[in-house]
Design a protein around this motif. Structure first.
Motif, mmCIF file in Angstrom:
data_model
loop_
_atom_site.group_PDB
_atom_site.id
_atom_site.type_symbol
_atom_site.label_atom_id
_atom_site.label_comp_id
_atom_site.label_asym_id
_atom_site.label_seq_id
_atom_site.Cartn_x
_atom_site.Cartn_y
_atom_site.Cartn_z
ATOM 1 N N THR A 55 0.830 -1.211 0.000
ATOM 2 C CA THR A 55 0.000 0.000 0.000
ATOM 3 C C THR A 55 0.860 1.254 0.000
ATOM 4 N N LYS A 58 1.897 1.795 -3.426
ATOM 5 C CA LYS A 58 0.777 2.283 -4.230
ATOM 6 C C LYS A 58 0.547 3.772 -4.013
ATOM 7 N N LEU A 59 0.668 4.224 -2.768
ATOM 8 C CA LEU A 59 0.497 5.647 -2.498
ATOM 9 C C LEU A 59 1.589 6.453 -3.195
ATOM 10 N N GLU A 61 2.825 5.891 -5.953
ATOM 11 C CA GLU A 61 2.523 5.930 -7.380
ATOM 12 C C GLU A 61 1.148 6.535 -7.686
ATOM 13 N N SER A 62 0.431 6.979 -6.661
ATOM 14 C CA SER A 62 -0.975 7.350 -6.814
ATOM 15 C C SER A 62 -1.209 8.721 -7.431
ATOM 16 N N PHE A 102 -6.302 6.007 -3.308
ATOM 17 C CA PHE A 102 -5.253 5.314 -4.046
ATOM 18 C C PHE A 102 -5.555 5.189 -5.542
ATOM 19 N N THR A 103 -6.818 5.311 -5.922
ATOM 20 C CA THR A 103 -7.182 5.213 -7.338
ATOM 21 C C THR A 103 -7.426 6.577 -7.969
ATOM 22 N N GLY A 105 -5.730 9.573 -6.839
ATOM 23 C CA GLY A 105 -4.775 10.299 -6.011
ATOM 24 C C GLY A 105 -4.608 11.764 -6.346
#
Length: 251
Positions: A55, A58-59, A61-62, A102-103, A105
């Protein structure tokens, strides 16, 4: 060292793959005893820690950016800004709100402690049943270290950092209060993620903070002897299934 208290057999390292193996080794090789009430709780901890690490990446790269509260933003279709933080709207499920960070951002800007709380929420969402998540975390209020008591963040002294822990780089001669330090997720393999700086080694994180000091600063930033973790004993009761009865989920 890993200790499972109810006499269940501890699984071997080769029953796991990837990041879970690294977490297992860090726990097993630690001079600190890590007691678990059951095999289920131990395996839950491995999955939760792995999800914290995934996670955090992911953040990174968000598209979410770094900002103090005065210039911060959360998706206004989901959150309402108050003087204490961002409050979840009553018609939005907590699970959907956390996923949106996250989707989607680019609709978000916040500082590093808020980032850690959001990472913890998302990792828990990935590890427990969604229905439980929505029951536990209704009416979320997010900013800085505001978090629901059911998240169960535990902070202890010491430098026995396990991948998935949150650790703090202190910047005593900060130039702006927002850069007093950087809350980071220890990703393992000597890497840390801090929102606003990115993924760096310990040296890289310190060097980045040193560029954010006031003029004529003399004290460098440093990693303090403290770590924060989630209460896995409490949270493990809400998992989707019993890890200990299905060895396939180990990998």
């Amino acid at each position: 060292m890993i200790v499972i208290r109810n006499n269940e057999k501890k699984p071997s390292l080769n029953e796991f793959q990837g990041k879970k193996q690294e977490i297992y080794l860090a726990l097993e090789n630690s001079p600190i005893i890590y007691p678990y009430s059951s095999l289920h709780e131990f395996i839950f901890d491995l999955f939760l820690r792995e999800n914290i690490i995934l996670t955090a990446r992911k953040l990174n790269e968000s598209g979410a950016t770094f900002a103090p509260f005065s210039t911060s933003k959360f998706n206004p279709q989901i959150w309402t800004k108050t003087k204490y933080g961002y409050l979840l709207k009553t018609d939005i499920l907590p699970s959907e709100a956390i996923k949106d960070v996250f989707t989607n951002g680019k609709e978000y800007a916040f500082e590093c402690s808020t980032a850690i709380v959001l990472i913890f929420y998302k990792a828990v969402l990935e590890t427990i049943a969604t229905s439980y998540f929505n029951t536990l975390f209704q009416r979320l209020l997010v900013w800085d270290w505001n978090y629901d008591k059911d998240l169960g963040i535990i902070t202890k002294r010491g430098r026995d950092f396990i991948p998935g822990d949150v650790v703090y780089f202190y910047n005593p001669d900060f130039g702006h209060p927002v850069w007093t330090g950087e809350n980071t997720v220890y990703l393992g393999e000597g890497l840390f993620f801090g929102h606003g700086i990115g993924i760096e080694t310990e040296e890289g994180m310190i060097n980045a903070l040193n560029t954010l000091r006031r003029p004529n600063a003399t004290r460098p930033a440093y990693l303090i002897s403290q770590h924060s973790r989630l209460d896995t004993q409490y949270l493990s009761q809400f998992t989707r299934k019993s890890f200990s009865t299905d060895r396939k989920v180990y990998v």
